[in-house]
Write a protein that holds these residues in place. Structure first.
Motif, short mmCIF file in Angstrom:
data_model
loop_
_atom_site.label_atom_id
_atom_site.label_comp_id
_atom_site.label_asym_id
_atom_site.label_seq_id
_atom_site.Cartn_x
_atom_site.Cartn_y
_atom_site.Cartn_z
N ASP A 107 86.75 -44.09 81.42
CA ASP A 107 86.00 -44.12 82.68
C ASP A 107 84.94 -43.03 82.72
N ASN A 108 83.86 -43.34 83.43
CA ASN A 108 82.85 -42.36 83.80
C ASN A 108 82.92 -42.09 85.30
N LEU A 109 82.51 -40.92 85.70
CA LEU A 109 82.28 -40.61 87.11
C LEU A 109 80.79 -40.75 87.37
N CYS A 110 80.45 -41.53 88.39
CA CYS A 110 79.05 -41.76 88.72
C CYS A 110 78.82 -41.51 90.21
N MET A 111 77.71 -40.88 90.52
CA MET A 111 77.32 -40.61 91.90
C MET A 111 76.38 -41.72 92.35
N LEU A 112 76.61 -42.24 93.53
CA LEU A 112 75.79 -43.34 94.03
C LEU A 112 74.55 -42.85 94.75
N ASN A 113 73.42 -43.47 94.50
CA ASN A 113 72.28 -43.28 95.40
C ASN A 113 72.73 -43.72 96.79
N GLY A 114 72.34 -42.96 97.79
CA GLY A 114 72.78 -43.25 99.14
C GLY A 114 74.08 -42.56 99.51
N ALA A 115 74.65 -41.74 98.60
CA ALA A 115 75.88 -41.01 98.90
C ALA A 115 75.67 -40.10 100.09
N ARG A 116 76.68 -40.02 100.95
CA ARG A 116 76.58 -39.20 102.16
C ARG A 116 76.92 -37.73 101.90
N ASN A 117 77.70 -37.45 100.87
CA ASN A 117 78.06 -36.07 100.58
C ASN A 117 77.90 -35.80 99.08
N PRO A 118 76.67 -35.90 98.57
CA PRO A 118 76.45 -35.78 97.13
C PRO A 118 76.77 -34.39 96.58
N SER A 119 76.55 -33.35 97.37
CA SER A 119 76.84 -31.99 96.89
C SER A 119 78.33 -31.84 96.62
N ALA A 120 79.15 -32.36 97.52
CA ALA A 120 80.60 -32.33 97.30
C ALA A 120 80.98 -33.21 96.12
N ALA A 121 80.26 -34.32 95.95
CA ALA A 121 80.54 -35.22 94.84
C ALA A 121 80.38 -34.49 93.50
N TRP A 122 79.29 -33.75 93.35
CA TRP A 122 79.09 -33.04 92.09
C TRP A 122 80.09 -31.91 91.92
N GLU A 123 80.45 -31.24 92.99
CA GLU A 123 81.45 -30.18 92.88
C GLU A 123 82.76 -30.75 92.34
N PHE A 124 83.14 -31.92 92.82
CA PHE A 124 84.36 -32.56 92.31
C PHE A 124 84.18 -33.02 90.86
N MET A 125 83.04 -33.60 90.55
CA MET A 125 82.81 -34.09 89.19
C MET A 125 82.84 -32.95 88.19
N ARG A 126 82.23 -31.85 88.53
CA ARG A 126 82.24 -30.69 87.64
C ARG A 126 83.67 -30.18 87.43
N PHE A 127 84.46 -30.18 88.49
CA PHE A 127 85.87 -29.78 88.40
C PHE A 127 86.64 -30.73 87.49
N ALA A 128 86.39 -32.04 87.63
CA ALA A 128 87.16 -33.05 86.90
C ALA A 128 86.96 -32.97 85.39
N VAL A 129 85.79 -32.50 84.97
CA VAL A 129 85.51 -32.46 83.53
C VAL A 129 85.78 -31.08 82.94
N ALA A 130 86.23 -30.14 83.76
CA ALA A 130 86.53 -28.80 83.26
C ALA A 130 87.71 -28.84 82.29
N VAL A 131 87.77 -27.87 81.40
CA VAL A 131 88.78 -27.85 80.35
C VAL A 131 90.19 -27.95 80.91
N GLU A 132 90.47 -27.24 81.99
CA GLU A 132 91.84 -27.24 82.53
C GLU A 132 92.29 -28.64 82.90
N GLN A 133 91.42 -29.38 83.58
CA GLN A 133 91.79 -30.75 83.98
C GLN A 133 91.84 -31.68 82.78
N GLN A 134 90.88 -31.54 81.87
CA GLN A 134 90.84 -32.42 80.71
C GLN A 134 92.04 -32.19 79.79
N THR A 135 92.50 -30.97 79.68
CA THR A 135 93.66 -30.66 78.84
C THR A 135 94.90 -31.39 79.32
N ARG A 136 94.97 -31.69 80.61
CA ARG A 136 96.15 -32.32 81.17
C ARG A 136 96.08 -33.85 81.15
#
Length: 437
Positions: free
Chosen positions: A321-350
């Motif tokens: 799976d990929n994480l994708c942000m939608l044009n028209g997103a209401r909270n895009p800044s939060a979306a990227w904060e979550f996406m960055r967290f999801a791909v971090a080493v700690e989460q990926q290791t698990r």
């Protein structure tokens, strides 16, 4: 005869999306991802859609995200796999979209080319992890050199080998899985061990599962079954020597009874049963197909390698799976904060805890390698992962009445290799032409 639009729509997939997105793909406003402070200290609710197949892995990351901060709450909406593409297209058409989606990477291409996703290129570059990210995932969400998706979950096809059966047959896993000659030699020797033991297996009536496990034999030669760039693609079937030899290999395995007889009708509903029962020497599948269903004793005598080409080379299906942000997103800044967290080493290791693979190779440490041997081979050769970038994957490879399954069954079970390839070439060309119209 040309497929009518009605006939094409009944196949579902990309044609449905094209109809739903026609004329509106670029009407939703993309966020300014390069604005000062974007993706930092966001607040509020984040709406996330995920696939029902990956909801457990996604929810685990969401739970970790909630524990790491208290400014953003993620609302997870699981969508049934068979409904995902249509529901997303409908949401885009209606102008009410989730902020971020977890989408099967093979479908990333479809929406990226319809202008539905946010250009994440500068954000991904700023992550600074470069070559460590799965290139196959990235390619599926890349258009004109711009990235519209972030790799998230890996689901890679590999070859599981029962080392006990190999040893009983006097074989070496590494030597006898390098090419088709070794595969056949091993399959014959292992099948000869006992009446209820077989050398190989395939789900002969499951189009998607066959696409996942058979195509990599062709890709190992750096060739695909589709040629050209999106918008000008055609089938590369007739004259494809690697494909012919792959179909001939599968035909020989079937004709010599080196696979279980149930392979003829196997729709992947009991895909791993023969391997987990210890009756298979070699089993092409995914981590999440075998490992959750096998006992520890079998896992202790299992070795994993990448799928070989006819004369060597190796490859794997770069699924997940990929994480994708939608044009028209209401909270895009939060979306990227979550996406960055999801791909971090700690989460990926698990990720292996949920029976998925990480999508970044730099998670591999000596400890990780010891604890996760079954996800290691793809991570050590991420550049050998591939999946076709096309608008018509679903129509060709996932539909039970599509040309891929018809070709496989005709070639393997009926022995009509030439006729099967010729028919497939015509149908591939037809579907690609109309999907790109």
């Amino acid at each position: 005869m040309e497929l009518t639009r009605r006939q094409l729509l009944t196949l579902a997939g990309s044609a449905t999306v094209a109809a739903a997105l026609a004329g509106c793909g670029g009407t939703l406003r993309p966020p300014d991802v390069e604005a000062a402070g974007f993706g930092e200290n966001a607040t509020g609710t984040l709406n996330l859609w995920c696939r029902s197949d990956t909801v457990n892995g996604t929810q685990a990351v969401v739970d970790a995200f909630h524990q790491a901060q208290d400014r953003i709450r993620v609302q997870v909406t699981p969508i049934q796999n068979g409904q995902y593409v249509t529901k997303l297209a409908t949401a885009i058409r209606g102008g009410r979209v989730p902020d971020v989606i977890d989408i099967d990477d093979i479908y990333s291409t479809l929406f990226a080319y319809r202008g539905a996703f946010t250009d994440l290129t500068p954000l991904i570059e700023d992550l600074g992890i470069g070559d460590a990210l799965s290139p196959g995932h990235l390619a599926l969400s890349t258009k004109d050199g711009r990235h519209y998706g972030l790799p998230f979950i890996g689901d890679f096809s590999v070859l599981f080998c029962n080392t006990e059966l190999f040893e009983r047959a006097g074989l070496s896993v590494e030597e006898h899985t390098r090419d088709f000659t070794g595969i056949l030699e091993a399959a014959r020797a292992i099948t000869a061990l006992d009446d209820d033991v077989y050398g190989w297996s395939f789900p002969g009536n499951a189009s998607g599962a066959l696409g996942f496990t058979v195509q990599p034999h062709v890709w190992a030669t750096d060739r695909d079954l589709i040629a050209g760039d999106v918008g000008d693609q055609r089938g590369d079937v007739v004259g494809n020597g690697a494909l012919r030899r792959t179909l001939e290999l599968e035909r020989t395995l079937w004709a010599e009874q080196l696979v279980p007889p149930g392979s003829f009708s196997d729709d992947a509903s009991r895909w791993s049963a023969d391997y987990t029962a210890g009756r298979l020497g070699m089993f092409p599948a995914g981590f999440g197909v075998v490992v959750p269903n096998a006992d520890q004793a079998l896992l202790d005598r299992t070795e994993v390698v990448l799928l070989p080409g006819p004369d060597g080379g190796r490859a794997f299906f770069d699924g997940g799976d990929n994480l994708c942000m939608l044009n028209g997103a209401r909270n895009p800044s939060a979306a990227w904060e979550f996406m960055r967290f999801a791909v971090a080493v700690e989460q990926q290791t698990r990720m292996p805890e949920g029976f998925y693979s990480p999508v970044r190779s730099d998670v591999v440490t000596p400890q990780f390698a010891r604890e996760n041997p079954f996800v290691l081979p793809p991570l050590e050769s991420l550049d050998r992962g591939y999946a076709p970038t096309t608008l018509a994957y679903n129509l060709i490879y996932n539909q039970q009445d599509g040309p891929w399954l018809r070709m496989f069954r005709s070639a393997v079970f009926d022995g009509e290799v030439d006729a099967a390839m010729q028919e497939a070439q015509t149908t591939y060309d037809r579907i690609l032409r109309q999907a790109q119209a």
